[in-house]
Design a protein around this motif. Structure first.
Motif, PDB file in Angstrom:
ATOM      1  N   ALA A 190     -13.377  -0.979   4.871  1.00  0.00           N
ATOM      2  CA  ALA A 190     -12.608  -2.179   4.515  1.00  0.00           C
ATOM      3  C   ALA A 190     -11.121  -1.847   4.347  1.00  0.00           C
ATOM      4  O   ALA A 190     -10.328  -2.715   3.982  1.00  0.00           O
ATOM      5  CB  ALA A 190     -13.166  -2.784   3.228  1.00  0.00           C
ATOM      6  N   GLY A 191     -10.728  -0.602   4.567  1.00  0.00           N
ATOM      7  CA  GLY A 191      -9.313  -0.219   4.480  1.00  0.00           C
ATOM      8  C   GLY A 191      -8.813  -0.108   3.050  1.00  0.00           C
ATOM      9  O   GLY A 191      -7.607  -0.168   2.806  1.00  0.00           O
ATOM     10  N   ARG A 192      -9.746   0.054   2.093  1.00  0.00           N
ATOM     11  CA  ARG A 192      -9.272   0.191   0.707  1.00  0.00           C
ATOM     12  C   ARG A 192      -8.595   1.555   0.511  1.00  0.00           C
ATOM     13  O   ARG A 192      -8.798   2.480   1.286  1.00  0.00           O
ATOM     14  CB  ARG A 192     -10.447   0.050  -0.262  1.00  0.00           C
ATOM     15  N   GLN A 193      -7.813   1.649  -0.539  1.00  0.00           N
ATOM     16  CA  GLN A 193      -7.166   2.907  -0.910  1.00  0.00           C
ATOM     17  C   GLN A 193      -7.740   3.398  -2.234  1.00  0.00           C
ATOM     18  O   GLN A 193      -8.304   2.609  -3.005  1.00  0.00           O
ATOM     19  CB  GLN A 193      -5.656   2.696  -1.092  1.00  0.00           C
ATOM     20  N   LEU A 194      -7.577   4.692  -2.498  1.00  0.00           N
ATOM     21  CA  LEU A 194      -7.855   5.180  -3.844  1.00  0.00           C
ATOM     22  C   LEU A 194      -6.543   5.020  -4.608  1.00  0.00           C
ATOM     23  O   LEU A 194      -5.511   5.568  -4.199  1.00  0.00           O
ATOM     24  CB  LEU A 194      -8.278   6.654  -3.807  1.00  0.00           C
ATOM     25  N   VAL A 195      -6.581   4.209  -5.672  1.00  0.00           N
ATOM     26  CA  VAL A 195      -5.335   3.862  -6.366  1.00  0.00           C
ATOM     27  C   VAL A 195      -5.341   4.478  -7.764  1.00  0.00           C
ATOM     28  O   VAL A 195      -6.264   4.250  -8.558  1.00  0.00           O
ATOM     29  CB  VAL A 195      -5.162   2.327  -6.452  1.00  0.00           C
ATOM     30  N   ASN A 196      -4.321   5.266  -8.037  1.00  0.00           N
ATOM     31  CA  ASN A 196      -4.153   5.910  -9.335  1.00  0.00           C
ATOM     32  C   ASN A 196      -3.488   4.932 -10.303  1.00  0.00           C
ATOM     33  O   ASN A 196      -2.598   4.179  -9.914  1.00  0.00           O
ATOM     34  CB  ASN A 196      -3.247   7.125  -9.133  1.00  0.00           C
ATOM     35  N   GLY A 212       0.782  -1.240   0.000  1.00  0.00           N
ATOM     36  CA  GLY A 212       0.000   0.000   0.000  1.00  0.00           C
ATOM     37  C   GLY A 212       0.808   1.282   0.000  1.00  0.00           C
ATOM     38  O   GLY A 212       0.252   2.360   0.253  1.00  0.00           O
ATOM     39  N   ALA A 213       2.129   1.216  -0.280  1.00  0.00           N
ATOM     40  CA  ALA A 213       2.904   2.463  -0.344  1.00  0.00           C
ATOM     41  C   ALA A 213       3.955   2.348  -1.440  1.00  0.00           C
ATOM     42  O   ALA A 213       5.060   2.872  -1.327  1.00  0.00           O
ATOM     43  CB  ALA A 213       3.561   2.744   1.005  1.00  0.00           C
ATOM     44  N   ALA A 214       3.599   1.625  -2.520  1.00  0.00           N
ATOM     45  CA  ALA A 214       4.561   1.365  -3.597  1.00  0.00           C
ATOM     46  C   ALA A 214       4.151   2.094  -4.868  1.00  0.00           C
ATOM     47  O   ALA A 214       2.965   2.184  -5.197  1.00  0.00           O
ATOM     48  CB  ALA A 214       4.641  -0.131  -3.883  1.00  0.00           C
ATOM     49  N   MET A 215       5.154   2.612  -5.567  1.00  0.00           N
ATOM     50  CA  MET A 215       4.933   3.133  -6.916  1.00  0.00           C
ATOM     51  C   MET A 215       5.383   2.020  -7.858  1.00  0.00           C
ATOM     52  O   MET A 215       6.564   1.678  -7.909  1.00  0.00           O
ATOM     53  CB  MET A 215       5.766   4.383  -7.111  1.00  0.00           C
ATOM     54  N   LYS A 258       2.479  -0.258 -21.034  1.00  0.00           N
ATOM     55  CA  LYS A 258       3.132  -0.017 -19.742  1.00  0.00           C
ATOM     56  C   LYS A 258       2.061   0.435 -18.760  1.00  0.00           C
ATOM     57  O   LYS A 258       1.148   1.182 -19.140  1.00  0.00           O
ATOM     58  CB  LYS A 258       4.209   1.059 -19.903  1.00  0.00           C
ATOM     59  N   LEU A 259       2.173  -0.039 -17.516  1.00  0.00           N
ATOM     60  CA  LEU A 259       1.194   0.312 -16.492  1.00  0.00           C
ATOM     61  C   LEU A 259       1.926   0.944 -15.307  1.00  0.00           C
ATOM     62  O   LEU A 259       2.954   0.429 -14.876  1.00  0.00           O
ATOM     63  CB  LEU A 259       0.487  -0.975 -16.033  1.00  0.00           C
ATOM     64  N   VAL A 260       1.418   2.058 -14.837  1.00  0.00           N
ATOM     65  CA  VAL A 260       1.944   2.695 -13.621  1.00  0.00           C
ATOM     66  C   VAL A 260       0.814   2.705 -12.600  1.00  0.00           C
ATOM     67  O   VAL A 260      -0.317   3.052 -12.939  1.00  0.00           O
ATOM     68  CB  VAL A 260       2.380   4.161 -13.896  1.00  0.00           C
ATOM     69  N   ILE A 261       1.124   2.304 -11.360  1.00  0.00           N
ATOM     70  CA  ILE A 261       0.091   2.257 -10.310  1.00  0.00           C
ATOM     71  C   ILE A 261       0.667   2.836  -9.024  1.00  0.00           C
ATOM     72  O   ILE A 261       1.786   2.476  -8.639  1.00  0.00           O
ATOM     73  CB  ILE A 261      -0.307   0.798  -9.991  1.00  0.00           C
ATOM     74  N   TYR A 262      -0.086   3.728  -8.374  1.00  0.00           N
ATOM     75  CA  TYR A 262       0.290   4.129  -7.013  1.00  0.00           C
ATOM     76  C   TYR A 262      -0.945   4.623  -6.263  1.00  0.00           C
ATOM     77  O   TYR A 262      -1.830   5.239  -6.845  1.00  0.00           O
ATOM     78  CB  TYR A 262       1.408   5.182  -7.010  1.00  0.00           C
ATOM     79  N   PRO A 263      -1.010   4.329  -4.946  1.00  0.00           N
ATOM     80  CA  PRO A 263      -2.173   4.778  -4.169  1.00  0.00           C
ATOM     81  C   PRO A 263      -2.053   6.265  -3.838  1.00  0.00           C
ATOM     82  O   PRO A 263      -0.944   6.767  -3.624  1.00  0.00           O
ATOM     83  CB  PRO A 263      -2.074   3.935  -2.892  1.00  0.00           C
TER      84      PRO A 263
END
Ligand SMILES: Cc1cc2nc3c(=O)[nH]c(=O)nc-3n(C[C@H](O)[C@H](O)[C@H](O)COP(=O)(O)OP(=O)(O)OC[C@H]3O[C@@H](n4cnc5c(N)ncnc54)[C@H](O)[C@@H]3O)c2cc1C
Length: 409
Positions: A223-229, A197-200, A210-215
């Motif tokens: 439920a402890g979900r994050q908003l993930v970009n 939950g703290a990774a780019m 190519k995929l880039v993901i970060y919260p």
């Protein structure tokens, strides 16, 4: 004393407004939009940008809204780990790396500016139509087209973004931003923390996808979900003109990632659950030979739009703001101050523009795709050494100005 006229209340214009206010230099910001709306999705603030925003007293607010990003992780398109390294404070910096919703960042900058400088210094619905070397700016009312009274300042700063009216006036022959050959689809998905939950995360390469993901927001529900970009980037000749708000269609980008079912993420499922998808072409412009003409200059994307491959465009706009505020505070002669500002920032940002075309951090993925023929590998050590990987990311930090040793100074 005439005040500084800032054209554009984006990240660069607001950062400049706050820094001038701190230095006791009066300014007004003229924004074309009739109201401030949360545009775009996620953005990363690297330690060099956070050093400046922290000095403005914003670290706690931004850290509370966003996510303190701890590590960068790189995979190939088969979900095989290529490289990981610590980021922000976890990497020993004195400042964090914060991944944040651009709307949250923008709203915080607006609120801070209004609180410190006063709401009357942020004028909405004022679209700049041009400026003079004597420090005069011309305007019309955005909603009606009616001509507004020209304003005279000590200087005029074009912080009016990638389609800058002032840049067009200075360089009428330049034309539209230059398409990189890569189109981007961006969005946000509400999802449980991925890889802690703290990774780019960066995965795959443009030639396939190519995929880039970060919260960008923590614990958004019970439920402890994050908003993930997320961003999907695909090499294609097809693109539309750049616009912050163009809607993207899943069918246009899901195909190449349809088989990406990794043990750390089911990518197609994650993308199908998105709340929103936007589409932008990856574009930039060639570095300019000159930014300042008399009492007029450029800052941020108006001066140096760059590919978003190094999480650095807003960061460089914030560094411009710091340099310009320092130069204006140090000299009673605005034209001389602009010359020093330009000397400090023009070539430095041109290097970032050029490096974002050739070897930003994601060049790691391109290099591995090239060496493996974009096929799975047995062991990453047979493909590329850790020293080679670090050489790519360290070289970028030097160019972009967030080398750990240098930032401490
Ligand atoms: C997909 C994508 C991802 C990105 N990710 C990152 C990232 O992770 N980290 C990072 O640092 N950067 C990132 N960037 C870059 C960053 O968003 C920009 O560099 C940054 O927003 C530039 O700020 P600015 O203030 O110069 O321009 P803008 O934010 O574009 O602001 C310009 C402002 O001027 C106003 N304006 C325009 N014309 C006029 C006019 N004629 N008169 C008055 N006002 C006007 C506009 O309405 C706007 O409010 C990304 C960019 C993209 C496209």
């Amino acid at each position: 004393m005439a005040d500084v006229l800032i054209i554009g209340a984006g990240i660069g214009g607001l950062a400049l407004g706050l820094m001038l206010e701190r230095a006791g230099i009066p300014c007004r910001i003229f924004e074309a939009a009739p109201e401030i709306k949360p545009l775009g999705v996620g953005i990363n603030l690297l330690p060099h940008a956070m050093k400046e925003l922290g000095a403005l007293g914003l670290e706690e607010t931004l850290a509370g809204q966003g996510v303190l990003t701890q590590k960068a992780v790189f995979f190939n398109r088969f979900g095989q780990l290529i490289h990981q390294e610590a980021l922000g404070r976890a990497a020993g910096y004195g400042w964090p790396q914060i991944s944040i919703h651009r709307g949250d960042l923008h709203a915080s900058l607006v609120a801070e500016f209004v609180q410190r400088a006063g709401g009357e210094r942020l004028l909405l619905g004022w679209q700049c139509t041009g400026a003079g070397e004597d420090g005069t700016a011309r305007f019309r009312r955005t909603e009606t087209g009616e001509t507004l009274p020209p304003q005279r300042g000590s200087i005029v700063v074009g912080a009016d973004g990638i389609h800058s009216a002032l840049r067009k006036q200075l360089y009428p022959e330049e034309g539209e931003p230059i398409y990189s050959g890569v189109n981007m689809w961006r969005g946000v998905t509400r999802w449980p923390p991925i890889l802690g939950g703290a990774a780019m995360i960066r995965c795959g390469w443009f030639t396939h996808a190519k995929l880039v993901i970060y919260p960008i927001r923590n614990a958004i529900d019970g439920a402890g979900r994050q908003l993930v970009n997320w961003v999907v980037e695909i090499a294609t000749p097809r693109y539309e003109r750049w616009n912050w708000a163009r809607a993207g269609r899943l069918a246009d980008f899901i195909g190449p990632v349809e088989s990406w079912h990794f043990d750390w993420l089911d990518v197609p499922e994650f993308l199908r659950r998105a709340d929103v998808a936007l589409e932008y072409p990856m574009v930039d412009k060639d570095p300019l030979p000159r930014w300042s003409f008399g009492r007029m200059t450029l800052l941020g994307d108006a001066a140096h739009p760059m590919y978003p491959r190094g999480s650095n465009g807003a960061g460089q706009a914030i560094l411009d703001a710091r340099a310009l505020a320092d130069c204006l505070a140090a000299s009673a002669e605005p034209v001389a101050a602009l010359a020093v500002y330009e000397e400090r920032r023009r070539e430095a940002t041109a290097r970032v523009v050029r490096t974002n075309r050739s070897t930003p951090p994601d060049a790691i993925l391109g290099e591995v795709a090239k060496r493996t023929g974009d096929q799975p590998f047995r062991s990453i050590d047979e493909v590329i050494s850790r020293d080679e990987l670090l050489a790519i990311t360290d070289a970028y930090k030097r160019v972009a100005g967030y080398e750990k040793e240098k930032l401490r100074q």
